[in-house]
Design a protein around this motif. Structure first.
Motif: not given
Length: 119
Positions: A35-49
């Motif tokens: 798919f034509e998607v934007q893959l965000g960064r890996w966050h190996d810890q909880p972040i934001g909500p």
């Protein structure tokens, strides 16, 4: 009731932990290849909500009929939040949210603190 029918995009948040990170990587690879998607960064810890490790996948409204059914069939037991982008982060992550798997408890207070003032 306030009507909001403008969706500028969607986010899918794929949640994982140390034991399921490889599975999350396979799902990520599948999404990127198909798919034509934007893959965000890996966050190996909880972040934001978000209460656990995750990465975000952003996609256009016209991709929804392809991306979401693929995630439904290929989530390999992982929990995934899919939400629209309407400009109201709190409502998008709560009332407008679609969960594949278990519904996780989000830290909505984080979003409420950054919510733009309503005019």
């Amino acid at each position: 009731m306030k009507e909001n029918s403008i969706i500028i995009g969607f986010h899918a948040h794929v949640y994982y932990d140390l034991e399921t990170r490889d599975v999350a990587a396979q799902i990520r690879e599948g999404l990127g290849a198909r798919f034509e998607v934007q893959l965000g960064r890996w966050h190996d810890q909880p972040i934001g909500p978000h209460p656990k490790s995750m990465y975000q996948v952003a996609f256009a409204p016209n991709q929804f009929p392809q991306v979401v059914p693929w995630l439904m069939l290929n989530r390999e037991g992982l929990d995934i939040l899919v939400h629209p982008e309407t400009g109201d982060d709190v409502t998008d992550h709560t009332a407008h949210a679609l969960w594949l798997g278990n519904k996780l408890e989000l830290n909505i207070q984080v979003l409420q603190r950054i919510r733009p003032n309503a005019s």
